[in-house]
Enzyme design. Structure first.
Site, PDB file in Angstrom:
ATOM      1  N   ASN A  67      -7.544 -17.442  -6.601  1.00 37.20           N
ATOM      2  CA  ASN A  67      -8.178 -16.119  -6.610  1.00 37.20           C
ATOM      3  C   ASN A  67      -9.527 -16.097  -7.336  1.00 37.20           C
ATOM      4  OD1 ASN A  67      -5.004 -14.328  -6.851  1.00 37.20           O
ATOM      5  ND2 ASN A  67      -6.219 -14.780  -5.037  1.00 37.20           N
ATOM      6  N   ARG A 121     -12.667 -15.432  -5.243  1.00 36.68           N
ATOM      7  CA  ARG A 121     -13.011 -14.110  -4.690  1.00 36.68           C
ATOM      8  C   ARG A 121     -14.388 -13.670  -5.192  1.00 36.68           C
ATOM      9  NH1 ARG A 121      -7.586 -10.493  -4.112  1.00 36.68           N
ATOM     10  NH2 ARG A 121      -6.417 -12.043  -2.936  1.00 36.68           N
ATOM     11  N   ARG A 167     -11.510  -2.030  -3.259  1.00 38.63           N
ATOM     12  CA  ARG A 167     -10.352  -2.900  -3.511  1.00 38.63           C
ATOM     13  C   ARG A 167      -9.802  -2.752  -4.927  1.00 38.63           C
ATOM     14  NH1 ARG A 167      -9.139  -7.172  -0.181  1.00 38.63           N
ATOM     15  NH2 ARG A 167      -8.357  -8.321  -1.969  1.00 38.63           N
ATOM     16  N   ASP A 210       1.518  -8.583  -3.412  1.00 39.59           N
ATOM     17  CA  ASP A 210       0.401  -8.739  -2.472  1.00 39.59           C
ATOM     18  C   ASP A 210       0.129  -7.447  -1.687  1.00 39.59           C
ATOM     19  OD1 ASP A 210      -1.641 -10.081  -1.237  1.00 39.59           O
ATOM     20  OD2 ASP A 210      -0.361 -11.146   0.189  1.00 39.59           O
ATOM     21  N   GLY A 211      -1.122  -7.253  -1.345  1.00 36.33           N
ATOM     22  CA  GLY A 211      -1.490  -6.145  -0.464  1.00 36.33           C
ATOM     23  C   GLY A 211      -2.307  -5.036  -1.112  1.00 36.33           C
ATOM     24  N   ASN A 212      -2.762  -5.262  -2.334  1.00 36.35           N
ATOM     25  CA  ASN A 212      -3.559  -4.231  -3.033  1.00 36.35           C
ATOM     26  C   ASN A 212      -4.838  -3.896  -2.260  1.00 36.35           C
ATOM     27  OD1 ASN A 212      -1.685  -4.400  -5.049  1.00 36.35           O
ATOM     28  ND2 ASN A 212      -2.997  -5.513  -6.490  1.00 36.35           N
ATOM     29  N   ARG A 231       4.570 -16.316   3.327  1.00 36.15           N
ATOM     30  CA  ARG A 231       4.206 -17.601   2.724  1.00 36.15           C
ATOM     31  C   ARG A 231       4.326 -17.512   1.214  1.00 36.15           C
ATOM     32  NH1 ARG A 231      -0.773 -15.869   5.328  1.00 36.15           N
ATOM     33  NH2 ARG A 231      -2.063 -14.704   3.865  1.00 36.15           N
ATOM     34  N   TRP A 246      -4.184  -1.997   0.940  1.00 35.30           N
ATOM     35  CA  TRP A 246      -3.789  -0.615   0.629  1.00 35.30           C
ATOM     36  C   TRP A 246      -5.042   0.224   0.354  1.00 35.30           C
ATOM     37  CZ3 TRP A 246      -4.509   2.611  -3.568  1.00 35.30           C
ATOM     38  CH2 TRP A 246      -3.766   3.805  -3.547  1.00 35.30           C
ATOM     39  N   HIS A 251      -5.986  -2.551  -6.858  1.00 34.62           N
ATOM     40  CA  HIS A 251      -5.442  -3.351  -7.972  1.00 34.62           C
ATOM     41  C   HIS A 251      -4.956  -2.437  -9.091  1.00 34.62           C
ATOM     42  CE1 HIS A 251      -6.651  -6.936  -5.991  1.00 34.62           C
ATOM     43  NE2 HIS A 251      -7.955  -6.751  -6.143  1.00 34.62           N
ATOM     44  N   SER A 293       2.052 -19.145  -0.934  1.00 36.14           N
ATOM     45  CA  SER A 293       0.712 -19.174  -1.539  1.00 36.14           C
ATOM     46  C   SER A 293       0.667 -19.884  -2.897  1.00 36.14           C
ATOM     47  CB  SER A 293       0.141 -17.751  -1.663  1.00 36.14           C
ATOM     48  OG  SER A 293       0.061 -17.144  -0.394  1.00 36.14           O
TER      49      SER A 293
HETATM   50  C1  IPE Z   1      -1.081 -14.456  -3.739  1.00 29.86           C
HETATM   51  O1  IPE Z   1      -1.751 -13.535  -2.948  1.00 29.86           O
HETATM   52  C2  IPE Z   1      -1.508 -14.319  -5.165  1.00 29.86           C
HETATM   53  C3  IPE Z   1      -1.154 -13.078  -5.822  1.00 29.86           C
HETATM   54  C4  IPE Z   1      -0.451 -12.085  -5.333  1.00 29.86           C
HETATM   55  C5  IPE Z   1      -1.620 -12.964  -7.173  1.00 29.86           C
HETATM   56  P1  IPE Z   1      -3.075 -13.927  -2.139  1.00 29.86           P
HETATM   57  O2  IPE Z   1      -3.507 -12.706  -1.453  1.00 29.86           O
HETATM   58  O3  IPE Z   1      -4.035 -14.581  -3.035  1.00 29.86           O
HETATM   59  O4  IPE Z   1      -2.521 -15.008  -1.109  1.00 29.86           O
HETATM   60  P2  IPE Z   1      -3.040 -15.414   0.344  1.00 29.86           P
HETATM   61  O5  IPE Z   1      -4.505 -15.701   0.212  1.00 29.86           O
HETATM   62  O6  IPE Z   1      -2.783 -14.251   1.244  1.00 29.86           O
HETATM   63  O7  IPE Z   1      -2.222 -16.600   0.730  1.00 29.86           O
HETATM   64  C1  IPE Z   2      -2.786  -8.978  -4.538  1.00 28.51           C
HETATM   65  O1  IPE Z   2      -3.440  -8.151  -3.641  1.00 28.51           O
HETATM   66  C2  IPE Z   2      -3.451  -9.035  -5.882  1.00 28.51           C
HETATM   67  C3  IPE Z   2      -4.214 -10.268  -6.125  1.00 28.51           C
HETATM   68  C4  IPE Z   2      -4.179 -11.339  -5.408  1.00 28.51           C
HETATM   69  C5  IPE Z   2      -5.064 -10.284  -7.300  1.00 28.51           C
HETATM   70  P1  IPE Z   2      -4.646  -8.683  -2.763  1.00 28.51           P
HETATM   71  O2  IPE Z   2      -5.908  -8.483  -3.498  1.00 28.51           O
HETATM   72  O3  IPE Z   2      -4.390 -10.081  -2.314  1.00 28.51           O
HETATM   73  O4  IPE Z   2      -4.576  -7.691  -1.527  1.00 28.51           O
HETATM   74  P2  IPE Z   2      -4.782  -8.078  -0.002  1.00 28.51           P
HETATM   75  O5  IPE Z   2      -3.862  -9.197   0.308  1.00 28.51           O
HETATM   76  O6  IPE Z   2      -6.218  -8.472   0.140  1.00 28.51           O
HETATM   77  O7  IPE Z   2      -4.449  -6.833   0.738  1.00 28.51           O
HETATM   78 MG    MG Z   3      -3.482 -10.889  -0.719  1.00 27.33          MG
END
Ligand code: IPE
Ligand code: IPE
Ligand code: MG
Length: 246
Positions: free
Chosen positions: A71, A74, A36, A23-25, A197, A28, A40, A199
């Site tokens: 997801n 999105r 975004r 998580d966090g791409n 969490r 970042w 990824h 998720s």
């Molecule tokens: C969980 O991350 C799913 C993946 C890392 C693929 P999310 O970013 O979708 O989760 P929430 O929305 O913060 O709970």
């Molecule tokens: C996790 O990174 C990758 C996927 C859920 C596909 P996010 O896209 O959730 O990155 P944040 O949480 O918005 O930073």
């Molecule tokens: Mg996320």
């Protein structure tokens, strides 16, 4: 393959199955002033490095949560960019998997993906099916609740069709209907980006999993940080509800 002494000392209590919520791409990318999808992209590179490190260390199962069922909600552009990235990843990683002898498996709802992508996933699974040292599991359109419901519904169908007699549903029987029945429960769950969490990941399977959370965003995660998480895991005392000392 050369290992450091720190890595060798890890082997004693290596988890059999490590699961990672990458998580966090997005955050970042935002921090760098980038779109975004570039987050990824960077995240996919980190996933490749952690896979290779797991192979070197001798971790038998690594599951990467790459895309959740939720997801799909999105923005359309982000979803389609993620699908393109998935195809790119599968194409570029197949040779690596063949070279490093890594078996590939997907868990999640395959039918949610366009047929060409389903075909590609199946192709990588088939071409790597003979490897037994390590399995890389990619969770795609995965939801822990959906997996449990799928198992129950498949089981009901089996009974209704007469293929299965009247049965008592045991843990072992239910697991047979999960996406990948042979997958052992995760010993260690890592989640990056500071979110505390799960998720909707592996809801049934996390019963006795050790959790490791880090504030690092997934694109910032490194092999060294991975080793750190394994070191922390090694020091945990797993009790499984029992008493080991008074
Ligand atoms: C969980 O991350 C799913 C993946 C890392 C693929 P999310 O970013 O979708 O989760 P929430 O929305 O913060 O709970
Ligand atoms: C996790 O990174 C990758 C996927 C859920 C596909 P996010 O896209 O959730 O990155 P944040 O949480 O918005 O930073
Ligand atoms: Mg996320």
């Amino acid at each position: 393959m050369s290992s450091t002494s720190q890595e060798i000392s890890l082997q004693v209590s290596l988890p059999r199955h490590v699961a990672i919520i990458m998580d966090g791409n997005g955050r970042w990318a935002k921090k760098q002033g980038l779109p975004r999808i570039l987050g990824h992209r960077r995240g996919a590179e980190v996933a490749k490095k952690i896979t290779i490190k797991s192979r070197e260390l001798g971790i038998p199962y690594l599951t990467l949560f790459a895309f959740s069922k939720e997801n799909w909600q999105r923005p359309r552009e982000e979803v389609s960019a993620l699908l393109s990235l998935l195809v790119e990843y599968l194409d570029s990683e197949l040779p690596t998997m063949l070279e490093k002898e890594i078996r590939f498996k997907m868990i999640g709802d395959r039918e949610d993906f366009p047929v060409e992508i389903q075909r590609k996933i199946l192709e990588v699974e088939k071409k790597t099916a003979q490897f037994s040292q390590m399995t890389l599991v990619l969770a795609l359109s995965y939801s822990g609740r959906a997996e449990i419901l799928k198992a129950i519904n498949d089981l009901i169908k089996e009974v209704q069709s007469g293929r299965l007699g009247k049965v008592e549903v045991t843990e072992a029987l239910l697991r047979k209907y999960f996406y990948f029945p042979e997958l052992p429960d995760p010993d260690l769950l890592i989640r990056t980006s500071g979110e505390l969490r799960v998720s909707n990941f592996f809801l049934y399977q996390l019963a006795y999993t050790e959790f490791y959370f880090t504030d690092l965003l997934w694109p910032e995660f490194t092999e060294e940080e991975f080793i750190k998480a394994l070191e922390v895991y090694k020091r945990r005392e797993r009790r499984f509800g029992k008493v080991y000392e008074f």
